[in-house]
Scaffold this active site. Structure first.
Site, short mmCIF file in Angstrom:
data_model
loop_
_atom_site.label_atom_id
_atom_site.label_comp_id
_atom_site.label_asym_id
_atom_site.label_seq_id
_atom_site.Cartn_x
_atom_site.Cartn_y
_atom_site.Cartn_z
N TYR A 108 -5.65 3.10 9.91
CA TYR A 108 -4.66 2.79 8.88
C TYR A 108 -4.70 3.89 7.83
O TYR A 108 -5.78 4.33 7.43
CB TYR A 108 -4.97 1.44 8.23
CG TYR A 108 -4.13 1.17 7.01
CD1 TYR A 108 -2.92 0.49 7.11
CD2 TYR A 108 -4.51 1.64 5.75
CE1 TYR A 108 -2.12 0.28 6.00
CE2 TYR A 108 -3.72 1.44 4.64
CZ TYR A 108 -2.52 0.76 4.77
OH TYR A 108 -1.73 0.57 3.66
N GLU A 196 3.10 4.52 4.22
CA GLU A 196 2.10 3.84 5.04
C GLU A 196 2.27 4.20 6.51
O GLU A 196 3.39 4.15 7.03
CB GLU A 196 2.27 2.33 4.85
CG GLU A 196 1.15 1.51 5.43
CD GLU A 196 1.38 0.02 5.20
OE1 GLU A 196 0.64 -0.57 4.39
OE2 GLU A 196 2.29 -0.54 5.82
#
Ligand code: GDP
Ligand code: MN
Length: 391
Positions: A108, A196
């Site tokens: 992530y 993101e």
């Protein structure tokens, strides 16, 4: 403003961040053709302004072009409901078809503004692919952070530290740090509120690849990014929020509440929500009509509140200043003339022309309860809710 993954990918590529090959399609036939060009084994991904697509059937791994076409046919033209959308979901008008990546590991990588520090903060985790919120809650030690600097940006050594902390192989530290630096530059230069990549994949052959891309931009900075202006997609937005924005009102729908609030000023709006919420009259929305609203804007604000089926009672909390109370009351009276749903209303009006405002409200024919302070407003709201729910 949010944009779709297929649009965000292009920006990532502009900044030299590697992404899998792929194209966007708006028909099953197009998806089939792209699948063919990419060699058959592809991933078909619903393009919506919401995450959680994997579990909701919005991401399909297929082996042949025909299957890609069928997967696209199943997604296109209908709403996708994920845990991030409301129960009605959001419409899928396009799918992204990308080559299937052999994933060895999912990471992530995300950037947001740290409001306390006043700088962007880069967050990374070895636990990619899953909900980062869940990681943050259950195993916060698995999230590593690197703070940027307003002038110097993200120092190379901080980016490297971040990559080291993910315990990747030595060959992967440099490309991962490089990728984080590029995303950071994009974040700052394009005035993002969120950038993101989840998952950021380590491929079987040892490359780092952005398999997803979520970007959101500060609305107040869009004026200096003409290249971004047309990337918005109103079909993905909440109908009420869209209407409100057109009328230059600041409106946010809140789940679970039953009180529609009309307040002027964000500070007063937040205080109002806190106080009524604590007293058991949870707000169904946050609506700030702002300082300089006119009668038409107030009328539209009132109509938006009344059209929300969750709303059982309305709370008007206005402090007359630049927006005078009589002007607000005239706007409400105009909307009350629509003969829509008649909801009980609690009104707290103070400041400029408050007396006249109250008089106008009493003349609307609505079930109006006038109060003089917030302490009395909560009691009146509980009462109004009972009445509203019974209707
Ligand atoms: P989101 O949850 O809506 O953001 O959807 P994502 O795009 O993050 O995808 C969810 C999951 O689908 C990922 O964790 C991956 O396991 C898988 N996935 C997504 N894109 C790809 C891809 O290009 N190739 C492969 N093999 N899997 C993918
Ligand atoms: Mn994702």
């Amino acid at each position: 403003m949010k944009i779709h993954e297929y649009q965000a990918r292009r920006l990532l590529e502009e900044y030299g961040i590697p992404t899998p090959r792929g194209e966007v399609a708006s028909t099953p036939e197009e998806a089939r053709r792209i699948g063919e060009e990419l060699g058959g084994a592809v991933v078909v991904k619903a393009q919506v302004h919401a995450g959680g697509r994997g579990k909701a059937g919005g991401i399909k791994l297929v082996d042949t072009p025909d299957e890609a076409g069928r997967a696209a046919a199943e997604m296109l033209g209908r709403p996708l409901v994920t845990h991030q959308t409301g129960a009605t979901g959001v419409m899928v008008s396009r799918v992204l078809v990308v080559e299937r990546t052999d994933i060895a590991r999912e990471l992530y990588l995300g950037i947001v503004v740290d409001a306390d520090a006043g700088v962007p903060v880069v967050m990374a985790s070895g636990e990619g692919g899953v909900e980062i919120e869940q990681v943050a809650e259950e195993t916060p030690e698995k999230i590593v952070r690197a703070t940027g600097h307003p002038v110097l940006g993200l120092s190379p050594y901080r980016a490297r530290d971040l990559a080291y902390a993910l315990r990747l192989g030595p060959d992967l530290v440099r490309p991962t740090a490089d990728l984080a630096s590029r995303l950071y530059r994009l974040f700052v230069e394009k005035d993002c509120s969120l950038a993101e990549i989840n998952p950021l994949a380590i491929t079987g052959d040892g490359r780092v690849l952005a398999l997803d891309a979520k970007l959101a931009f500060e609305d107040d900075a869009l004026f200096r990014h003409p290249e971004l202006r047309d990337l918005g997609d109103p079909t993905q937005e909440d109908e009420f929020e869209l209407r409100a924005r057109k009328a230059s009102l600041s409106f946010v729908k809140l789940e679970g509440g039953r009180v529609g609030c009309m307040v002027n000023g964000a500070g007063l709006a937040m205080a109002t929500m806190d106080i009524t919420g604590t007293a058991g009259a949870a707000p169904a929305n946050f609506l700030d009509v702002g300082g300089g609203a006119d009668e038409n804007q107030i009328a539209e604000a009132f109509r938006i509140i009344v059209s929300d089926p969750d709303v059982k009672a309305i709370f008007i909390n206005l402090f007359g200043g630049i927006l005078r109370c009589d002007v607000a009351a005239r706007g409400i009276a105009a909307a009350a003339g629509d003969k829509g749903r008649q909801l009980p209303l609690v009104a707290l009006m103070r400041g400029t022309n408050a007396d006249e405002g109250r008089r106008i409200l009493l003349g609307t024919g609505l079930d109006v309860r006038l109060v003089d302070d917030l302490a009395h407003a909560t009691g009146a709201l509980a009462d109004a809710l009972e009445q509203g729910a019974a209707q």
